[in-house]
Structures are given as C-alpha cells and as structure tokens.
Scaffold this active site. Structure first.
Site, PDB file in Angstrom:
ATOM      1  N   SER A 142       0.825  -1.293  -0.114  1.00  0.00           N
ATOM      2  CA  SER A 142      -0.094  -0.095  -0.145  1.00  0.00           C
ATOM      3  C   SER A 142       0.904   1.451  -0.050  1.00  0.00           C
ATOM      4  O   SER A 142       2.037   1.109   0.601  1.00  0.00           O
ATOM      5  CB  SER A 142      -1.119   0.089   1.266  1.00  0.00           C
ATOM      6  N   TYR A 156      -2.440  -0.285  10.088  1.00  0.00           N
ATOM      7  CA  TYR A 156      -2.347  -0.798   8.748  1.00  0.00           C
ATOM      8  C   TYR A 156      -1.115  -0.416   8.006  1.00  0.00           C
ATOM      9  O   TYR A 156      -0.473  -1.293   7.459  1.00  0.00           O
ATOM     10  CB  TYR A 156      -3.643  -0.176   7.937  1.00  0.00           C
TER      11      TYR A 156
END
Length: 251
Positions: A142, A156
């Site tokens: 990501s 995250y």
C-alpha cells in the site's frame, strides 16, 4: 520475458483480487483463485470459463490466517495447474483504530492478516518457486507503507510496511535466480475496502483503471511500482519529507 501462464491470486472473491482475475483471464491465463467466500469464487470461475473457454480456473476456500492451509492450497494449485508461474499475495485487511484507544483486537487482526499471513503466503509461494527454479512473487502492499501514518492508519501502515520489507528481502535473496519479486504500492483505488471508508476519499482511482494499472505493473515485473504512477510516485517523495504535524493534518 516469458509469459506467466498459471497465476494464483489470494483474496480473489472481490475488489482488486477479482478485478485482476478478470484481467488475467482476458489475457488467456490459467488461474488459481482463493478467498474465504467460496460461493463468490465459484460464480466468478463459472463466468470466466464460459467467457474464455480456453483457460482453466481452479478455486479453493482459504482464510489466509490459517497458515497451514495456505501451504496446502498452494500445493493443490500447483498439482492442478502443473506449475505456479506467478503468485499474487493480495488478501488483506484495512481496518484499524488509533493505537492506545482500546481497539487492540482490530489492530492486531490487521497486522496478523497483512503481515503474518502475508509471510505465510510468501513462504509457500517462494518454496514452490525455489523447487521449480522459476516464478514471480507479487506482493500487494500500500502507499501507506511509505512511512508511519497517524490515526486509523497506524497499524495498517505498519503492517503494509512489514510486508513490503519482507518482499524487499526475498528479492535480495533470490536476485541471482530466475525468481522475480514485485512490490505494488497502490494509492486509493475504488474497491470494497475504500467503499467502507466514511466520507470522501481523495485522489480515488476508479476500479477498472486501477486494476489495469496493477496488471500492467505486474506484467512488467518491476521491482517496485506505485499504482497508478501518477500521482502516487511523486507523492511518495513528498509524504516521506513532510513534517509529522503536517502529515497528521493531511491524513
């Protein structure tokens, strides 16, 4: 560059995983698709084999947090497809809360799914590639992995930084072999995960355009790619340089 004919995609029942499956099927590739929702995989497989009768699609129900099952499913895919030419480590989780606010369970689940289960998938795939002396490992990380992020993104971002670093290490370790390793760092691409976010998501790329950008980068077998390259590649330089206070205001 050799065509990677047999491709495994985890987390393939929806979102980017489903989109990549559709794109690779259109290119005539055989697929091993796995996810927790077997019914959706069966529906997808039936649709793809009807539309592209020359391909083979094998499906397995898989929760990537069942680490032993990851290894057995990947072995089953290799048996049914003959070889594994490419494995896309895509399954992941995006939930999280600010650290220290009483949501350890959610943050732990995110880290376990994205990092520990990511390791299980990389181990299983790379072991097969070492035996074959060939293969392409693709890790979907990501943009958030570029640095520590505040608020709901903290766990995250850390989990995605962990799996990115893991991919970097595997790449270095297999550099003199025919095994290739690609790390993808998508920005905001329309999917189930972004759809669950409240409010407006800035710089959101449509699902179809995002999937095409992912598959183009995968096919090039780049070491690392921001998806889509504009604006996320230049933004990665900016985000790394931002003072923490300004980063907090912008995220």
């Amino acid at each position: 560059m050799a065509v990677r004919t047999n491709i495994v995609i985890t987390g393939a029942s929806s979102g980017l995983g489903e989109g990549m499956a559709r794109e690779f099927a259109a290119r005539g590739r055989n697929l091993g698709l796995c996810a927790r929702r077997r019914d959706r995989l069966d529906t997808l497989a039936a649709e793809l084999t009807e539309r592209y009768p020359g391909i083979k699609v094998v499906v397995r129900e898989l929760d990537v947090n069942d680490h032993d099952r990851v290894f057995s499913v990947f072995d089953e895919f290799r048996t049914e497809l003959g070889t594994l030419d490419r494995v896309v480590v895509n399954a992941g989780l995006g939930k999280g809360q600010p650290v220290g606010t009483g949501h350890f369970a959610a943050n732990r689940q995110t880290v376990e799914t994205n990092t520990v289960a990511g390791l299980a998938q990389c181990e299983a795939a790379t072991a097969i590639f070492r035996e074959q002396n060939a293969g392409h490992l693709v890790v979907v990380s990501s943009f958030s992995a570029v640095r520590g992020m505040p608020r709901n993104l903290t766990a995250y971002a850390a989990s995605k930084a962990g799996v990115s670093t893991l991919a970097d290490g595997i790449r270095a370790d297999t550099l003199t072999t025919p095994i290739r390793v690609t790390t993808l760092l998508p920005g905001y691409i329309e999917s189930e995960m972004t759809g669950r976010k409240s409010g407006r998501t800035p710089l959101l790329t449509g699902s179809a355009a995002g999937v095409r950008a992912l598959v183009r980068a995968i096919e090039k077998e780049q070491a690392k790619a921001y998806i889509p390259p504009w604006p996320w590649a230049p933004l990665s330089v900016l985000v790394r340089a931002l003072p923490a206070g300004l980063l907090r205001k912008l995220t």
